[in-house]
Design a protein around this motif. Sequence first.
Motif, short mmCIF file in Angstrom:
data_model
loop_
_atom_site.label_atom_id
_atom_site.label_comp_id
_atom_site.label_asym_id
_atom_site.label_seq_id
_atom_site.Cartn_x
_atom_site.Cartn_y
_atom_site.Cartn_z
N GLY A 222 40.56 44.48 40.52
CA GLY A 222 41.56 44.20 39.49
C GLY A 222 42.89 44.91 39.71
O GLY A 222 43.77 44.83 38.86
N ALA A 223 43.06 45.56 40.85
CA ALA A 223 44.32 46.28 41.14
C ALA A 223 45.47 45.28 41.26
O ALA A 223 45.29 44.15 41.70
N PRO A 224 46.68 45.70 40.88
CA PRO A 224 47.85 44.82 41.06
C PRO A 224 48.04 44.46 42.54
O PRO A 224 47.66 45.23 43.42
N ASP A 225 48.62 43.30 42.78
CA ASP A 225 48.77 42.78 44.14
C ASP A 225 49.44 43.78 45.08
O ASP A 225 48.98 43.97 46.21
N TYR A 226 50.52 44.44 44.66
CA TYR A 226 51.24 45.36 45.55
C TYR A 226 50.38 46.56 45.95
O TYR A 226 50.46 47.05 47.07
N ILE B 288 46.64 48.94 50.11
CA ILE B 288 45.29 49.36 50.51
C ILE B 288 44.85 48.58 51.75
O ILE B 288 44.33 49.16 52.71
N LEU B 289 45.04 47.27 51.73
CA LEU B 289 44.66 46.44 52.87
C LEU B 289 45.36 46.88 54.15
O LEU B 289 44.73 47.01 55.19
N GLY C 180 45.41 37.29 47.03
CA GLY C 180 45.23 36.29 45.98
C GLY C 180 43.99 36.61 45.17
O GLY C 180 43.21 37.50 45.52
N THR C 181 43.80 35.90 44.11
CA THR C 181 42.68 36.16 43.20
C THR C 181 41.33 36.09 43.89
O THR C 181 40.50 36.99 43.76
#
Length: 153
Positions: A10-14, A19-20, A46-47
């Motif tokens: 559930g972390a925000p995209d940024y 992290i990735l 993405g989701t």
Amino acid sequence: MRLFEEAFAGAPDYIHRAILKAYVRGASHKPLSDDSLEPYIEPWVGTIGQAAFYRQIAQMDQRYTDEVQDSYGELRCPCLVLWGINDQWIPVEKGRELARLIPGCELIEIPDCGHLMQEDAPEAITSAALRFFIGVDGDATDRHGSRSSSRGR
């Protein structure tokens, strides 16, 4: 991450992208540009991708490898293992152990190379594959050990 899959999912995209990038960069021995990272992180954004990334991390478990490890000795086909000496994800000793468990397996340890061998040492993969599948003399060996010349084709 394994213990807090839902929180990371559930972390925000940024934050997820940061992290990735850090995670994948840890797989390479040589520095990776953001452009080089993109193909590795794109499936995990993405989701759907983000949830899948943390789900697969949460599902990592050594027992799945352990369950099949006793079967490695039954392999009867030519096998070549390439392993980066500087692999920070899975140490080279695991590659050595794997090669010992597979009958007739050849292990090539690649210097200055991490887990992402295709980024760190693509020439080593090409060289090893050519030698393994074609042979230094230009002949191919089929799966029954018969030689067939690739010349004149």
